[in-house]
Design a protein around this motif. Structure first.
Motif, PDB file in Angstrom:
ATOM      1  N   PHE A  89      -5.286  55.201  51.786  1.00  0.00           N
ATOM      2  CA  PHE A  89      -3.991  55.098  52.467  1.00  0.00           C
ATOM      3  C   PHE A  89      -3.765  56.288  53.377  1.00  0.00           C
ATOM      4  O   PHE A  89      -3.907  57.440  52.965  1.00  0.00           O
ATOM      5  CB  PHE A  89      -2.851  55.030  51.441  1.00  0.00           C
ATOM      6  N   THR A 147       5.764  62.291  61.825  1.00  0.00           N
ATOM      7  CA  THR A 147       4.442  62.193  62.426  1.00  0.00           C
ATOM      8  C   THR A 147       4.464  60.958  63.317  1.00  0.00           C
ATOM      9  O   THR A 147       4.956  59.911  62.915  1.00  0.00           O
ATOM     10  CB  THR A 147       3.367  62.030  61.336  1.00  0.00           C
ATOM     11  N   ARG A 277     -13.346  52.888  46.393  1.00  0.00           N
ATOM     12  CA  ARG A 277     -13.424  51.514  45.859  1.00  0.00           C
ATOM     13  C   ARG A 277     -13.953  50.513  46.896  1.00  0.00           C
ATOM     14  O   ARG A 277     -13.307  49.547  47.259  1.00  0.00           O
ATOM     15  CB  ARG A 277     -12.037  51.085  45.330  1.00  0.00           C
TER      16      ARG A 277
ATOM     17  N   LYS B  10      -4.768  55.292  36.832  1.00  0.00           N
ATOM     18  CA  LYS B  10      -5.500  55.827  37.977  1.00  0.00           C
ATOM     19  C   LYS B  10      -5.627  54.784  39.091  1.00  0.00           C
ATOM     20  O   LYS B  10      -5.340  55.082  40.261  1.00  0.00           O
ATOM     21  CB  LYS B  10      -6.894  56.279  37.537  1.00  0.00           C
ATOM     22  N   HIS B  13      -2.393  54.165  40.833  1.00  0.00           N
ATOM     23  CA  HIS B  13      -2.060  55.232  41.768  1.00  0.00           C
ATOM     24  C   HIS B  13      -2.878  55.095  43.056  1.00  0.00           C
ATOM     25  O   HIS B  13      -2.340  55.237  44.166  1.00  0.00           O
ATOM     26  CB  HIS B  13      -2.299  56.593  41.128  1.00  0.00           C
ATOM     27  N   LEU B  14      -4.175  54.799  42.919  1.00  0.00           N
ATOM     28  CA  LEU B  14      -5.022  54.644  44.104  1.00  0.00           C
ATOM     29  C   LEU B  14      -4.531  53.490  44.976  1.00  0.00           C
ATOM     30  O   LEU B  14      -4.632  53.541  46.194  1.00  0.00           O
ATOM     31  CB  LEU B  14      -6.480  54.405  43.692  1.00  0.00           C
ATOM     32  N   ALA B  15      -4.003  52.448  44.346  1.00  0.00           N
ATOM     33  CA  ALA B  15      -3.512  51.294  45.094  1.00  0.00           C
ATOM     34  C   ALA B  15      -2.045  51.471  45.489  1.00  0.00           C
ATOM     35  O   ALA B  15      -1.457  50.581  46.096  1.00  0.00           O
ATOM     36  CB  ALA B  15      -3.681  50.023  44.266  1.00  0.00           C
ATOM     37  N   ARG B  16      -1.474  52.627  45.153  1.00  0.00           N
ATOM     38  CA  ARG B  16      -0.065  52.928  45.433  1.00  0.00           C
ATOM     39  C   ARG B  16       0.849  51.831  44.869  1.00  0.00           C
ATOM     40  O   ARG B  16       1.753  51.343  45.552  1.00  0.00           O
ATOM     41  CB  ARG B  16       0.175  53.090  46.934  1.00  0.00           C
ATOM     42  N   VAL B  93       3.153  63.699  57.816  1.00  0.00           N
ATOM     43  CA  VAL B  93       1.976  63.860  56.959  1.00  0.00           C
ATOM     44  C   VAL B  93       1.151  65.004  57.517  1.00  0.00           C
ATOM     45  O   VAL B  93       0.609  64.893  58.610  1.00  0.00           O
ATOM     46  CB  VAL B  93       1.074  62.600  56.926  1.00  0.00           C
ATOM     47  N   VAL B  94       1.101  66.108  56.804  1.00  0.00           N
ATOM     48  CA  VAL B  94       0.296  67.230  57.299  1.00  0.00           C
ATOM     49  C   VAL B  94      -0.638  67.725  56.221  1.00  0.00           C
ATOM     50  O   VAL B  94      -0.310  67.674  55.034  1.00  0.00           O
ATOM     51  CB  VAL B  94       1.162  68.418  57.782  1.00  0.00           C
ATOM     52  N   GLU B  95      -1.771  68.218  56.689  1.00  0.00           N
ATOM     53  CA  GLU B  95      -2.747  68.789  55.764  1.00  0.00           C
ATOM     54  C   GLU B  95      -2.318  70.197  55.423  1.00  0.00           C
ATOM     55  O   GLU B  95      -2.103  71.012  56.270  1.00  0.00           O
ATOM     56  CB  GLU B  95      -4.136  68.795  56.411  1.00  0.00           C
TER      57      GLU B  95
END
Lengths: 482, 95
Positions: A89, A147, A277, B10, B13-16, B93-95
């Motif tokens: 995502f 953003t 995945r 887990k 979470h990965l799939a939100r 969204v920032v790193e």
């Protein structure tokens, strides 16, 4: 290349992953345009925006470009390959996955020959090349809390080209990128423009004791110039050696190159995202190619840098170094061949790699923008070859050509630079010099040979550099002896 | 292969996908049943059988390299919660 540490020698091991944007009109799976610099979100099909109900249809030309690149890398072409979904995502990935290739890429093992600065060569293995779609572009600096996302790039075809961990110094990594870029440009499959992001590089670095097992590697993402790649390797190498020598261990992690401080730093947030995945994309059948089609593409490949270099060495008797410099860009090679045609190839090479490249470098121009055309440089060399001008004057004429864009013949006529080959005129000048320097003539005759150069210099000065040097030498020798 | 509660948390979470903790146990059980069912398929001998990639006998459809879509910015942005100057605008969204 070995690096001296506190506790002994270390060796750096480098592998590169290059994302090369495919040259095509339309995107990999949609009919939206790919041109750089369009207004935001104007080159977006509903598929690229991840809207429901849309299905990907592959662009045949992008496949052809990947095959062409594979052939140029002397690689195995897999007639059966599969597209997978790589799931993660991010704001600029509206589908929530990237269509990529995982276990069955379109291109398998190949190789690239590096031309190193000392004229030697070294082969680096290519692990694979696969096709995938690019993500959109995020702009983080337009608004304090937002953003901005532009999806024009989303879905553009990329070739991810992965090398074996075969490089051992920042210089070799640079040579690899230069060579890969040259091959891509010769093939016309990617423009190789790192500034515009059409070629981006992930740098894998680890260190080890010479000949020992590989160490744990880090991956520095999205480094966008060859110079930065070299700096990132340098920094990572020193950082890792320092950690290991003080008893620590290297974390296998993703890092980011800081283009202000020239350092790398950890990108912890990316760690979990590594669980992609992968699974075969149910919207796409396997990509099956016909061997006859691949052979057809092979038959249209242009002469590539390595072959051209070999031919230049053979046909024009150039050194490996000079040939390597000339073939680095196709435009330079073409320019050279136009100059060399019907002329002394070695002299042509010296002028192109020396005077011309030096001048272009100073002016910050590419060969395509050269103020002096190949035909005009050839014209200058003709005047040199038929003794109309001397080598020294030729450099002045060249400088004037750069400045004015006029041809050599015109400049020589306008400025009266024609070489004096009239022996009578040269004799007169020599007589004058000898008469004015009777003391030096006596010294010369009593054995001070070194003074010969002084007399030549004086005669050239008398004639404003226009006297034919060979005639000056000859006549001067005779007169001094007498 | 067996899925436990932590694995459910887990992959959720990965799939939100937000899965409350008190549902994770139940989901682990359901997912294990699905896996078990798929594992039964492994009992079939598929030696020498080509993997089936489609129920219809067809090959990958391809398109020509021609621009046929785009220039629909208003439509593309129509459902965006926020936009500015032709961009999607999302929380930073920032790193």
């Amino acid at each position: 290349m070995l690096i001296k540490g506190e506790t002994g020698d270390w060796e750096v091991v480098i592998g590169l992953e290059v994302h090369a944007q495919v040259i095509s009109n339309a995107k990999l799976f949609s009919g939206a345009a790919t041109a750089f610099g369009a207004d935001p979100n104007t080159q977006v099909a509903l598929l690229d925006a991840g809207l429901p109900g849309m299905l990907p249809v592959i662009n045949r030309y992008c496949v052809e470009q990947a095959v062409r690149t594979g052939l140029g890398l002397k690689a195995q072409i897999n007639l059966h390959s599969v597209f997978d979904r790589k799931n993660y995502f991010y704001a600029d990935l509206p589908l929530g996955y990237q269509i990529s290739q995982y276990t069955q890429p379109i291109v398998g093992k190949g190789s690239i020959v590096l031309d190193l600065p000392d004229g030697s060569s070294r082969t680096v293995g290519i692990t694979r090349l696969h096709l995938e779609m690019d993500a959109g572009k995020s702009l983080h600096d337009q608004h304090p809390s937002k953003t901005y996302v532009d999806l024009n790039r989303a879905g553009v075809a990329l070739m991810e080209i992965v090398s074996e961990p075969d490089m051992r110094s920042p210089e070799e990594a640079a040579a690899y990128l230069r060579k890969l870029r040259a091959i891509l440009r010769y093939l016309g499959t990617c423009d190789g423009n790192m500034e515009e992001g059409s070629m981006r590089c992930d740098v894998n670095v680890s260190v080890r004791r010479p000949g020992g097992p590989f160490g744990t590697r880090t991956e520095t993402k999205n480094v966008n110039s060859i110079r930065y790649v070299m700096m990132a390797i340098e920094y990572e190498t020193n950082r890792q050696i320092e950690i290991l020598e003080s008893g620590g261990t290297i974390d296998q992690e993703t890092r980011l190159f800081d283009t202000v401080k020239f350092t790398t730093r950890s990108m912890r947030s990316k760690e979990e995202a590594h669980d992609y995945r992968y699974f075969p994309d149910p919207d796409l059948l396997p990509l099956v190619l016909d061997q006859a089609w691949v052979d057809e593409i092979r038959s249209t490949l242009p002469e590539l840098p390595d072959e051209k270099k070999a031919r230049f060495m053979e046909q024009y008797k150039l050194s490996a170094y000079d040939a390597g410099v000339l073939v680095a860009e196709k435009a330079s090679a073409d320019y050279y061949e136009a100059v060399a045609k019907g002329r002394d190839p070695k002299i042509a090479s010296n002028w192109v790699t020396g005077e011309l490249f030096g001048a272009l470098n100073r002016l910050g121009k590419s060969i395509e923008e050269s103020p002096v055309s190949a035909a005009d440089l050839g014209g200058l060399l003709d005047l040199l070859a038929d003794n109309t001008i001397s080598g020294r004057i030729a450099k002045d004429v060249f400088a004037a050509m750069l400045e004015t864009g006029k041809s050599a013949a015109v400049i020589v006529e306008e400025q009266g630079l024609r070489q004096v080959t009239d022996t009578g005129a040269i004799e007169a000048a020599i007589d004058g010099v000898l008469a004015a320097n009777a003391d030096k003539v006596a010294e010369f005759r009593s054995g001070k040979d070194k003074l010969f150069g002084f007399f030549v210099g004086q005669v050239m000065k008398q004639t404003q550099g226009k006297a034919n040097p060979a005639l000056v030498n000859e006549i001067l020798q005779a007169k001094l002896k007498g | 292969m067996s899925i436990d509660k932590a694995t459910v948390a887990k992959i959720a979470h990965l799939a939100r996908i937000k899965v409350p903790e008190d549902e994770q146990e139940r989901l682990a059980g359901e997912l294990n049943q699905i896996l078990h069912w798929v594992e039964q398929l492994a009992e079939v001998d598929t030696e020498g059988v080509e993997p089936m990639t489609s129920v219809a006998a067809q090959t990958l459809r391809q398109r020509e390299d021609v621009v046929t879509e785009g220039d629909i910015r208003d439509q593309v942005l129509a459902n965006a919660p926020d936009r500015a100057a032709g961009f999607f605008a999302v929380p930073k969204v920032v790193e």
